[in-house]
Design a protein around this motif. Structure first.
Motif, mmCIF file in Angstrom:
data_model
loop_
_atom_site.group_PDB
_atom_site.id
_atom_site.type_symbol
_atom_site.label_atom_id
_atom_site.label_comp_id
_atom_site.label_asym_id
_atom_site.label_seq_id
_atom_site.Cartn_x
_atom_site.Cartn_y
_atom_site.Cartn_z
ATOM 1 N N ILE A 524 -8.941 0.887 -7.093
ATOM 2 C CA ILE A 524 -8.394 2.001 -7.252
ATOM 3 C C ILE A 524 -6.750 2.166 -6.791
ATOM 4 O O ILE A 524 -5.484 2.702 -7.057
ATOM 5 N N GLU A 525 -6.984 3.030 -5.426
ATOM 6 C CA GLU A 525 -6.176 3.471 -4.765
ATOM 7 C C GLU A 525 -4.665 2.192 -4.609
ATOM 8 O O GLU A 525 -3.548 1.945 -4.192
ATOM 9 N N ARG A 526 -5.367 1.344 -4.134
ATOM 10 C CA ARG A 526 -4.692 -0.559 -3.830
ATOM 11 C C ARG A 526 -3.326 -0.935 -5.140
ATOM 12 O O ARG A 526 -2.416 -0.630 -4.985
ATOM 13 N N ILE A 527 -4.098 -0.020 -6.417
ATOM 14 C CA ILE A 527 -3.511 -0.942 -7.333
ATOM 15 C C ILE A 527 -2.500 0.323 -7.324
ATOM 16 O O ILE A 527 -0.716 0.048 -7.769
ATOM 17 N N LEU A 528 -2.211 1.696 -6.975
ATOM 18 C CA LEU A 528 -1.303 2.541 -7.312
ATOM 19 C C LEU A 528 -0.485 2.725 -5.933
ATOM 20 O O LEU A 528 0.985 2.668 -6.257
ATOM 21 N N ILE A 529 -0.680 2.056 -5.167
ATOM 22 C CA ILE A 529 -0.112 1.725 -3.968
ATOM 23 C C ILE A 529 0.948 0.813 -3.948
ATOM 24 O O ILE A 529 1.969 0.858 -3.817
ATOM 25 N N LYS A 530 0.070 -0.296 -4.669
ATOM 26 C CA LYS A 530 0.801 -1.695 -4.993
ATOM 27 C C LYS A 530 2.386 -1.247 -6.308
ATOM 28 O O LYS A 530 3.012 -2.045 -6.064
ATOM 29 N N GLU A 531 1.670 -0.264 -6.950
ATOM 30 C CA GLU A 531 2.656 -0.292 -8.076
ATOM 31 C C GLU A 531 3.903 0.970 -7.284
ATOM 32 O O GLU A 531 4.999 0.495 -7.547
#
Length: 637
Positions: A524-531
């Motif tokens: 989840i954190e990785r998805i938000l950082i990539k966004e």
């Protein structure tokens, strides 16, 4: 797993549409229909049945005078509930399919990353590959010899010649394509033709990689659809527009065909045509593309083939080794009994006996450790008699003079032999004559006896020292046996019962489940950082704007949140406090005074992440809060 998330995600929509309930609505056919749909979840068949009944009511109203305001409100409430039910079914279908694809992709990834797993997978699927190869050869023989109706009608020689001729006409790529049904680009790009021995293994590994990538691509497509569905939650105020947008998302090609339909036919179309087709096409496409893992029987047949002979061999070895095994267990029993008796029971008895006797003392019948007191006294008495006799014969002591004799005895007891040593010194001046008279020999014997008495006294001192430390030596002797016994009993206790460390490891679903939750939080954190990185690269987008996430990111986020919600519903307690045993020992604990306790607090954080109206920045703060609040409790640190 998906049902819990769908209920939580659509619960606000149901609450906003509860203008009427089955108990507060006026009596009539719509009231009965409202009562039948007044449930948290409705299947597509139930929605289709309710929509048919609502259509019958509309036809009845069209042929009569009309309907009142209450009936209009009731119909709106029914339509809203049916629309939300279809929305929930669509969400669950997309989540279930996406998670199934992700599970299958993970299985292929586990096989791909290990050479042993790839070789085992190749062995498992070998019968199917050979069967496909045989079928391809038979079909090619029939194609080359159309006049042959059945291969069984040919003789052995004719069958051999026909098969040989047909095989010479088949290109090698056909065999490879049949055994490894992959796209030609994958096979042609394999840099392994010089290592022909490893060719099947490498192709099987590429097959696993291709299936994994294909499943991940399909998973992303479902996640995109899921994200689009999640973003539709803001259009529920207008049921007709909501349903049309739902059709656009689920079946884009058919949206133009339904622009003229009314709201009830839209309900029927979605429940009868759109939703049922999602499941049927999903499974058929996966089977057609060979993306599913092998069947259970395919995975187990090597083990089922090897288990019977291995079992028979083990039984035969055990039966032939029965005497040796019985002897081994008998020796083990005797060794254990001897260990307990000789190294635990007997030393414990010695310790108790020492404690009863006291330090430096002894019980009745006890003797010294090194020398006996009687022997020491006998040697001392002998020395006194030898000294007195030599003093009477050489020094002229009067045997009747008891005072002088007693004084001499006292000097001997304290080790003072001055007078006897003077005689010995005088005899050493005239050794020959003294030896003839015998005084020199008697002096030497007195010296020997004196040395013996000194040795006895030294040993007596050592004996007293040992007796004073007897309890210490007893405990030192039994300590190794007690240590081994403690380790053995501790290991048995760990196997039969759980200690505090094991209880802490198995709390909240165990280490494996908590590891999966940690992986989902990291994802989840990785998805938000990539966004954030995507918005930074997009010059037209504001990096700090609180706009909703794109559909793909939203869908992938919801997949992880679905697993987290299922974990919380299954493994987190609903009590108000949650203290681990190690936490109590360290003076640490966590209390949740709200209703629902630990589970409710965790689900609240998940609800914040599920809200599509919140932007990336707000969700990133929620993730930071979850790392801060739950990392210590769930063992993520």
């Amino acid at each position: 797993m998906a049902s819990d998330f769908v209920l939580s995600f659509t619960k606000p929509l149901l609450q906003s549409k509860d203008h009427f309930t089955s108990s507060s609505a006026p009596s009539g056919p719509l009231t009965t229909l409202l009562a039948s749909v007044d449930k948290p979840r409705l299947s597509p068949s139930e929605v289709a049945d309710a929509a048919a009944r609502l259509q019958d009511y509309n036809d009845l109203v069209a042929s009569t005078a009309g309907e009142g305001e209450d009936q209009v409100l009731l119909k709106q409430a029914i339509v809203a509930k049916l629309a939300i039910a279809l929305y929930a079914d669509a969400l669950e279908a997309q989540i279930t399919q996406a998670m199934e694809m992700e599970t299958e992709a993970q299985w292929w990834a586990d096989v791909e990353r290990s050479r042993t797993n790839v070789a085992w997978y190749l062995l498992q699927t070998l019968p199917h590959r050979l069967a496909d190869l045989f079928r391809t050869v038979v079909e090619h023989i029939h194609a080359q010899n159309p006049d042959v109706t059945s291969l069984r009608s040919l003789s052995i020689s004719s069958l051999a010649s026909t098969t040989t001729a047909a095989l010479h006409t088949i290109q090698p790529g056909v065999f490879l394509k049949t055994v490894f049904p992959q796209p030609l680009s994958v096979i042609s790009s394999a840099q392994i033709w010089r290592k022909r021995i490893l060719l099947p293994h490498q192709l099987a590994q590429q097959e696993c990689r291709y299936n994994r990538l294909a499943l991940e691509k399909l998973r992303d497509e479902r996640a995109t659809t899921l994200g689009q569905l999640a973003l539709l939650r803001g259009y529920q105020q207008n049921p007709e527009e909501f349903l049309r947008r739902l059709i656009d998302v689920l079946s884009p090609g058919s949206s133009n065909l339904n622009t003229e339909k009314q709201i009830v036919p839209l309900l029927q179309y979605i429940s009868v045509s759109v939703l049922p087709s999602l499941s049927s096409t999903h499974h058929s496409n996966l089977r057609t593309q060979n993306l599913l893992r092998p069947s259970r029987l395919t995975q187990l047949w090597p083990k089922l083939l090897l288990i019977p002979p291995l079992t028979l061999y083990a039984i035969r070895v055990a039966s032939n080794s029965a005497p040796a095994i019985a002897t081994f267990f008998q020796d083990a029993k005797e060794t254990t009994e001897a260990f307990i008796q000789g190294w635990l029971v007997d030393p414990a008895k010695d310790i108790l006996r020492t404690i009863r006797a006291g330090s430096g003392g002894s019980l009745e019948g006890e003797v010294g450790v090194i020398v006996r007191p009687e022997g020491v006294r006998a040697d001392m008495d002998s020395l006194e008699r030898m000294v007195v006799s030599l003093a009477v014969d050489v020094l002229g002591y009067d045997p009747s003079d008891t005072t002088k004799i007693d004084a001499l005895r006292t000097q001997v007891r304290v080790g003072d032999l001055t007078d006897i040593m003077r005689v010995y010194e005088e005899d050493m001046r005239r050794p020959v004559s003294s030896a003839i008279r015998g005084s020199l020999v008697r002096g030497i014997l007195v010296q020997v006896q004196k040395a013996k008495v000194d040795i006895d006294q030294a040993l007596t001192g050592i004996d007293k020292l040992l007796k004073s430390q007897e309890l210490t030596f007893a405990f030192v002797g039994v300590a190794p046996a007690l240590g081994l016994t403690y380790l053995a009993l501790g290991l048995a206790g760990r196997v039969l019962f759980l200690d505090d460390a094991d209880r802490d490891k198995r709390r909240f679903g165990g280490v494996v489940k908590r590891g999966e939750v940690w992986a989902d939080m990291r994802r989840i954190e990785r998805i938000l950082i990539k966004e954030k990185r995507r918005r930074r690269e997009d010059t037209s987008a504001n990096e700090d704007a609180e706009s909703p996430l794109p559909p793909l990111s939203t869908g992938l986020l919801l997949l992880s949140l679905t697993r987290l919600r299922a974990y919380a519903q299954t493994h987190l307690p609903i009590t108000s406090t949650s203290n681990s045993t190690s936490g109590k020992r360290k003076g640490m604990g966590h209390a949740y005074t709200q209703l629902g306790g630990m589970r409710a607090a965790f689900l609240e954080d998940l609800s914040d992440l599920e809200d599509p109206s919140l932007g990336r920045h707000s969700k990133m703060k929620t993730v930071d809060r979850m790392w801060r609040c739950w990392a210590g409790v769930l063992g993520w640190k």
